[in-house]
Design a protein around this motif. Structure first.
Motif, PDB file in Angstrom:
ATOM      1  N   LEU A 252       0.831  -1.208   0.000  1.00 33.24           N
ATOM      2  CA  LEU A 252       0.000   0.000   0.000  1.00 33.24           C
ATOM      3  C   LEU A 252       0.864   1.255   0.000  1.00 33.24           C
ATOM      4  CD1 LEU A 252      -2.999  -0.750   2.404  1.00 33.24           C
ATOM      5  CD2 LEU A 252      -3.053  -0.494  -0.080  1.00 33.24           C
ATOM      6  N   HIS A 253       1.925   1.269   0.809  1.00 34.38           N
ATOM      7  CA  HIS A 253       2.841   2.407   0.800  1.00 34.38           C
ATOM      8  C   HIS A 253       3.440   2.603  -0.587  1.00 34.38           C
ATOM      9  CE1 HIS A 253       3.117   3.926   4.901  1.00 34.38           C
ATOM     10  NE2 HIS A 253       3.104   2.690   5.360  1.00 34.38           N
ATOM     11  N   GLU A 254       3.863   1.516  -1.206  1.00 31.69           N
ATOM     12  CA  GLU A 254       4.489   1.608  -2.527  1.00 31.69           C
ATOM     13  C   GLU A 254       3.512   2.128  -3.565  1.00 31.69           C
ATOM     14  OE1 GLU A 254       6.069  -2.286  -3.355  1.00 31.69           O
ATOM     15  OE2 GLU A 254       7.004  -2.379  -1.374  1.00 31.69           O
ATOM     16  N   PHE A 255       2.285   1.556  -3.601  1.00 34.85           N
ATOM     17  CA  PHE A 255       1.301   1.977  -4.590  1.00 34.85           C
ATOM     18  C   PHE A 255       0.885   3.423  -4.368  1.00 34.85           C
ATOM     19  CE2 PHE A 255      -0.270  -2.677  -5.022  1.00 34.85           C
ATOM     20  CZ  PHE A 255       0.850  -2.971  -5.780  1.00 34.85           C
ATOM     21  N   MET A 256       0.703   3.795  -3.087  1.00 34.28           N
ATOM     22  CA  MET A 256       0.327   5.170  -2.788  1.00 34.28           C
ATOM     23  C   MET A 256       1.383   6.139  -3.328  1.00 34.28           C
ATOM     24  SD  MET A 256       1.101   7.865  -0.513  1.00 34.28           S
ATOM     25  CE  MET A 256       1.883   7.032   0.867  1.00 34.28           C
ATOM     26  N   LEU A 257       2.661   5.787  -3.158  1.00 33.80           N
ATOM     27  CA  LEU A 257       3.731   6.679  -3.605  1.00 33.80           C
ATOM     28  C   LEU A 257       3.809   6.722  -5.127  1.00 33.80           C
ATOM     29  CD1 LEU A 257       5.968   8.490  -2.439  1.00 33.80           C
ATOM     30  CD2 LEU A 257       7.530   6.584  -2.725  1.00 33.80           C
ATOM     31  N   LEU A 258       3.791   5.566  -5.779  1.00 33.11           N
ATOM     32  CA  LEU A 258       3.922   5.533  -7.231  1.00 33.11           C
ATOM     33  C   LEU A 258       2.718   6.174  -7.918  1.00 33.11           C
ATOM     34  CD1 LEU A 258       5.426   1.950  -7.663  1.00 33.11           C
ATOM     35  CD2 LEU A 258       6.605   4.125  -8.001  1.00 33.11           C
ATOM     36  N   LYS A 259       1.506   5.818  -7.482  1.00 32.87           N
ATOM     37  CA  LYS A 259       0.306   6.409  -8.074  1.00 32.87           C
ATOM     38  C   LYS A 259       0.218   7.901  -7.752  1.00 32.87           C
ATOM     39  CE  LYS A 259      -2.438   2.129  -7.798  1.00 32.87           C
ATOM     40  NZ  LYS A 259      -2.876   2.009  -9.206  1.00 32.87           N
ATOM     41  N   GLY A 260       0.592   8.263  -6.517  1.00 35.06           N
ATOM     42  CA  GLY A 260       0.545   9.660  -6.116  1.00 35.06           C
ATOM     43  C   GLY A 260       1.508  10.523  -6.910  1.00 35.06           C
ATOM     44  N   LEU A 261       2.710   9.993  -7.172  1.00 36.54           N
ATOM     45  CA  LEU A 261       3.686  10.748  -7.963  1.00 36.54           C
ATOM     46  C   LEU A 261       3.199  10.933  -9.398  1.00 36.54           C
ATOM     47  CD1 LEU A 261       7.017   9.242  -6.596  1.00 36.54           C
ATOM     48  CD2 LEU A 261       6.291  11.631  -6.437  1.00 36.54           C
ATOM     49  N   GLU A 262       2.579   9.900  -9.946  1.00 36.98           N
ATOM     50  CA  GLU A 262       2.014  10.039 -11.290  1.00 36.98           C
ATOM     51  C   GLU A 262       0.989  11.168 -11.316  1.00 36.98           C
ATOM     52  OE1 GLU A 262       2.642   8.598 -14.263  1.00 36.98           O
ATOM     53  OE2 GLU A 262       4.385   7.692 -13.279  1.00 36.98           O
ATOM     54  N   HIS A 263       0.163  11.228 -10.279  1.00 39.10           N
ATOM     55  CA  HIS A 263      -0.860  12.275 -10.208  1.00 39.10           C
ATOM     56  C   HIS A 263      -0.234  13.649 -10.092  1.00 39.10           C
ATOM     57  CE1 HIS A 263      -3.573  14.849  -7.640  1.00 39.10           C
ATOM     58  NE2 HIS A 263      -4.309  14.653  -8.700  1.00 39.10           N
ATOM     59  N   GLU A 264       0.768  13.799  -9.220  1.00 41.56           N
ATOM     60  CA  GLU A 264       1.384  15.109  -8.999  1.00 41.56           C
ATOM     61  C   GLU A 264       2.122  15.588 -10.250  1.00 41.56           C
ATOM     62  OE1 GLU A 264       0.922  17.028  -6.555  1.00 41.56           O
ATOM     63  OE2 GLU A 264       0.040  15.713  -5.060  1.00 41.56           O
ATOM     64  N   VAL A 265       2.825  14.679 -10.927  1.00 42.96           N
ATOM     65  CA  VAL A 265       3.581  15.059 -12.126  1.00 42.96           C
ATOM     66  C   VAL A 265       2.627  15.382 -13.272  1.00 42.96           C
ATOM     67  CG1 VAL A 265       5.206  14.247 -13.884  1.00 42.96           C
ATOM     68  CG2 VAL A 265       5.653  13.783 -11.470  1.00 42.96           C
ATOM     69  N   SER A 266       1.618  14.529 -13.495  1.00 45.98           N
ATOM     70  CA  SER A 266       0.699  14.743 -14.615  1.00 45.98           C
ATOM     71  C   SER A 266      -0.145  16.000 -14.427  1.00 45.98           C
ATOM     72  CB  SER A 266      -0.216  13.527 -14.788  1.00 45.98           C
ATOM     73  OG  SER A 266      -1.044  13.345 -13.646  1.00 45.98           O
ATOM     74  N   SER A 267      -0.421  16.366 -13.162  1.00 40.20           N
ATOM     75  CA  SER A 267      -1.219  17.564 -12.899  1.00 40.20           C
ATOM     76  C   SER A 267      -0.390  18.846 -12.965  1.00 40.20           C
ATOM     77  CB  SER A 267      -1.867  17.459 -11.513  1.00 40.20           C
ATOM     78  OG  SER A 267      -0.876  17.517 -10.483  1.00 40.20           O
ATOM     79  N   GLY A 268       0.944  18.684 -13.036  1.00 46.33           N
ATOM     80  CA  GLY A 268       1.823  19.842 -13.110  1.00 46.33           C
ATOM     81  C   GLY A 268       2.170  20.452 -11.770  1.00 46.33           C
ATOM     82  N   ARG A 269       1.688  19.860 -10.677  1.00 51.47           N
ATOM     83  CA  ARG A 269       2.015  20.399  -9.354  1.00 51.47           C
ATOM     84  C   ARG A 269       3.473  20.136  -8.996  1.00 51.47           C
ATOM     85  NH1 ARG A 269      -1.508  21.390  -5.240  1.00 51.47           N
ATOM     86  NH2 ARG A 269      -0.518  19.932  -3.816  1.00 51.47           N
TER      87      ARG A 269
END
Length: 381
Positions: A252-269
């Motif tokens: 869960l920690h791994e998925f949260m980090l990998l999916k979360g980073l995809e979201h932050e990068v794709s959103s431009g934040r």
């Protein structure tokens, strides 16, 4: 009666230290110093991971970490230290004479820098500089004319909950740059000092009926610093697991980090390149072997997606009592846990959970599937 023949032979660099009973043991001063240095180094790393800048040494380490040029120049170190931690007295256009008495003295900063680099072997200067520090005049000219850019960082503070409940949950606070870690921590600690939580940690499980007003004030502080904060949660129903709780927590920690980073990068934040650090509550179930395994798998995942532009710098477990942001992760995760797992009569805990979720704008209805965990839910703002 003892004679000199009964006494142990003491070497030139050894001293006698009392131990339990009447016997005395030989302590090697070099070994004792090595243990002290190792302990201090570990505490310093934990302070940086926690966002705890209460000591001068931690503040100096923060500057050395964020501004690589400060590792080579004590003038850059002093200027950045004053700008970051003493902005009320430091003006890059000119410092008032009376403010010179308020600013941290350069020799003290240099002493802390030398200890961090020479004893702890952290944030090392370039090879040439280590052999021969630059002349002060050259350092001053370079430091004043060049505005050293900080490293681009992202720090994630995470906590877990619900290990015996219907849903296993990992909640996290994402801080999108290094400066914000200090600003948010400072704002929370300033509020806390005059609140009912002055001598208490903020833990959702320990909240009482009389804490609601104080928590509302706490959330006002968080909202005022929302620009560089993001909140993410990921959960799985325990009945769908075909693995141990410990393994599920890691994933869960791994998925949260990998999916979360995809979201932050794709959103431009979050722009690239970026160095990521993860700070966990040491009370959770992950040991050092588990943390190292997580780090390796996350590293591979980031390499496959982003190459060398997005790197995992560290995963560190620290005591929550020293980290205002680990405590915030606990509050966020605990609120989600109350909403997803509690089935009894409503009480003050439900009111607090509703307050946190509402004030922070956390959505609990985003659903994503992942075959590896059968059914995962990722909650994010």
């Amino acid at each position: 009666m003892s004679t000199s023949e009964d006494l142990p032979e003491v070497g030139e660099n050894q001293v006698l230290a009392p131990v339990e009973g009447e016997q005395e043991a030989v302590v090697d001063p070099a070994e004792k110093k090595a243990q002290r240095v190792s302990k201090e180094k570990r505490e310093l790393i934990d302070s940086l991971a926690s966002g705890d800048f209460t000591t001068q040494r931690a503040r100096v380490a923060y500057i050395l970490n964020m501004y690589p040029s400060a590792r080579n120049s004590d003038i850059v170190l002093a200027l950045k230290y004053w700008a970051e931690f003493q902005p009320a007295f430091f003006n890059p256009e000119g410092i008032k004479p009376e403010h010179l008495f308020e600013l941290e003295h350069v020799p003290l900063l240099v002493r802390a820098r030398a200890k961090i680099q020479n004893e702890y072997e952290l944030f090392q200067a370039d090879g040439k500089v280590r052999r021969r520090r630059r002349g002060l005049e050259g350092e001053m000219r370079e430091a004043v004319l060049e505005d050293a850019a900080p490293r681009q960082t992202l720090q994630v503070f995470a906590d877990e909950t619900g290990k015996t409940e219907a849903h296993l949950i990992v909640g996290a606070v994402w801080v999108l740059n290094g400066r914000a870690v200090f600003d948010v921590t400072q704002a929370i600690n300033t509020w806390k000092a005059s609140s009912t939580f002055a001598k208490r940690e903020l833990h959702f499980a320990r909240f009482g009926k009389g804490d609601i007003d104080a928590i509302a004030d706490y959330l006002t502080v968080i909202e005022a610093n929302r620009e560089y904060l993001s909140f993410k949660l990921i959960a799985v129903r325990r009945e769908n697991l075909r693995r141990s709780i410990e393994d599920a927590v890691q994933r869960l920690h791994e998925f949260m980090l990998l999916k979360g980073l995809e979201h932050e990068v794709s959103s431009g934040r979050v722009g690239l390149p970026r160095d990521v650090t993860v700070t966990l509550d040491e009370e959770q179930s992950l040991d050092q072997i588990a943390l190292e395994g997580m780090k390796q798998r996350i590293h591979v995942g980031l390499q496959n997606r982003h190459g060398d532009t997005l790197t995992l710098e560290s995963i560190v477990a620290v005591s929550s009592k020293n980290s205002a942001l680990v405590q915030l992760a606990d509050v966020v995760a605990g609120s989600a846990n109350r909403r997803l797992n509690f089935t009894g009569a409503r009480n003050h805990k439900d009111e607090i959970a509703d307050l946190v979720i509402g004030r922070l704008g956390i959505e609990l209805d985003s659903d994503e599937r992942d075959a590896d965990l059968d059914a995962t839910v990722m909650f994010r703002i």
